[in-house]
Design a protein around this motif. Structure first.
Motif, short mmCIF file in Angstrom:
data_model
loop_
_atom_site.label_atom_id
_atom_site.label_comp_id
_atom_site.label_asym_id
_atom_site.label_seq_id
_atom_site.Cartn_x
_atom_site.Cartn_y
_atom_site.Cartn_z
N GLN A 1 -30.10 32.59 -40.96
CA GLN A 1 -30.20 33.47 -39.80
C GLN A 1 -31.52 34.27 -39.83
O GLN A 1 -32.15 34.48 -38.79
CB GLN A 1 -29.01 34.43 -39.73
CG GLN A 1 -27.70 33.73 -39.45
CD GLN A 1 -27.72 32.94 -38.15
OE1 GLN A 1 -28.22 33.40 -37.13
NE2 GLN A 1 -27.20 31.72 -38.20
N ALA A 2 -31.93 34.70 -41.01
CA ALA A 2 -33.20 35.45 -41.13
C ALA A 2 -34.37 34.55 -40.75
O ALA A 2 -35.30 35.01 -40.07
CB ALA A 2 -33.37 35.97 -42.56
N LEU A 3 -34.34 33.29 -41.15
CA LEU A 3 -35.42 32.37 -40.78
C LEU A 3 -35.45 32.13 -39.27
O LEU A 3 -36.51 32.07 -38.66
CB LEU A 3 -35.26 31.04 -41.53
CG LEU A 3 -35.56 31.08 -43.02
CD1 LEU A 3 -35.19 29.75 -43.66
CD2 LEU A 3 -37.02 31.41 -43.25
N LYS A 4 -34.27 32.00 -38.67
CA LYS A 4 -34.20 31.81 -37.22
C LYS A 4 -34.76 33.03 -36.50
O LYS A 4 -35.48 32.90 -35.50
CB LYS A 4 -32.76 31.55 -36.79
CG LYS A 4 -32.27 30.15 -37.14
CD LYS A 4 -30.81 29.95 -36.87
CE LYS A 4 -30.38 30.26 -35.48
NZ LYS A 4 -28.94 30.00 -35.22
N ALA A 5 -34.45 34.22 -36.99
CA ALA A 5 -34.95 35.45 -36.36
C ALA A 5 -36.47 35.53 -36.46
O ALA A 5 -37.14 35.92 -35.50
CB ALA A 5 -34.31 36.67 -37.02
N LYS A 6 -37.02 35.13 -37.61
CA LYS A 6 -38.47 35.13 -37.77
C LYS A 6 -39.12 34.15 -36.81
O LYS A 6 -40.16 34.44 -36.21
CB LYS A 6 -38.86 34.77 -39.21
CG LYS A 6 -38.63 35.88 -40.19
CD LYS A 6 -39.06 35.45 -41.60
CE LYS A 6 -38.76 36.51 -42.61
NZ LYS A 6 -39.16 36.13 -43.97
N GLU A 7 -38.52 32.98 -36.65
CA GLU A 7 -39.06 31.99 -35.73
C GLU A 7 -39.08 32.52 -34.30
O GLU A 7 -40.06 32.36 -33.59
CB GLU A 7 -38.25 30.69 -35.82
CG GLU A 7 -38.83 29.58 -34.96
CD GLU A 7 -38.06 28.28 -35.13
OE1 GLU A 7 -38.28 27.38 -34.30
OE2 GLU A 7 -37.26 28.14 -36.06
N GLU A 8 -38.00 33.17 -33.90
CA GLU A 8 -37.93 33.73 -32.55
C GLU A 8 -38.97 34.85 -32.38
O GLU A 8 -39.63 34.93 -31.35
CB GLU A 8 -36.52 34.27 -32.27
CG GLU A 8 -36.35 34.80 -30.88
CD GLU A 8 -36.61 33.78 -29.78
OE1 GLU A 8 -37.16 34.19 -28.73
OE2 GLU A 8 -36.32 32.59 -29.97
N ALA A 9 -39.14 35.68 -33.40
CA ALA A 9 -40.14 36.75 -33.33
C ALA A 9 -41.54 36.16 -33.22
O ALA A 9 -42.38 36.67 -32.47
CB ALA A 9 -40.03 37.65 -34.56
N ASN A 10 -41.81 35.08 -33.95
CA ASN A 10 -43.12 34.43 -33.88
C ASN A 10 -43.37 33.86 -32.49
O ASN A 10 -44.48 33.92 -31.98
CB ASN A 10 -43.24 33.34 -34.94
CG ASN A 10 -43.43 33.91 -36.32
OD1 ASN A 10 -43.83 35.05 -36.48
ND2 ASN A 10 -43.13 33.12 -37.33
N LYS A 11 -42.33 33.29 -31.87
CA LYS A 11 -42.47 32.76 -30.51
C LYS A 11 -42.81 33.88 -29.53
O LYS A 11 -43.69 33.73 -28.68
CB LYS A 11 -41.20 32.05 -30.08
CG LYS A 11 -40.99 30.70 -30.71
CD LYS A 11 -39.69 30.08 -30.22
CE LYS A 11 -39.38 28.79 -30.94
NZ LYS A 11 -38.08 28.23 -30.53
#
Length: 87
Positions: free
Chosen positions: A27-37
């Motif tokens: 979930q933390a990795l998914k949140a980082k990916e969304e923040a990067n987008k």
């Protein structure tokens, strides 16, 4: 090369008591990916009107980028081999 299948195989070997922790990491990795987008979209939005910027402003931007890159690529490794968190 790591594939989805190898990751799934590795996860299947994790004891059930640690699955909550694995789920939190995913979930933390998914949140980082969304923040990067979102950051990339905001950057593109800001840069849309930069064609009219004066040369002095571009020079300042480029100098700042060079400083940041120099700092990023000359920092020491935060985990030294003799430290317990090194992987």
């Amino acid at each position: 090369m790591i594939t989805l299948e190898t990751i799934i195989q590795d996860i299947q070997q994790i004891s059930p008591q640690h699955l909550e922790e694995v789920g939190q990491l995913v979930q933390a990795l998914k949140a980082k990916e969304e923040a990067n987008k979102r950051l990339a979209e905001e950057t593109r939005r800001i840069l849309q009107g930069t064609d009219n910027l004066p040369d002095e402003v571009w020079d300042d931007i480029m100098a700042y980028q060079r400083r940041v890159r120099a700092e990023l690529f000359t920092r020491p490794n935060p985990f030294l081999e003799d430290e317990p968190d090194a992987t």
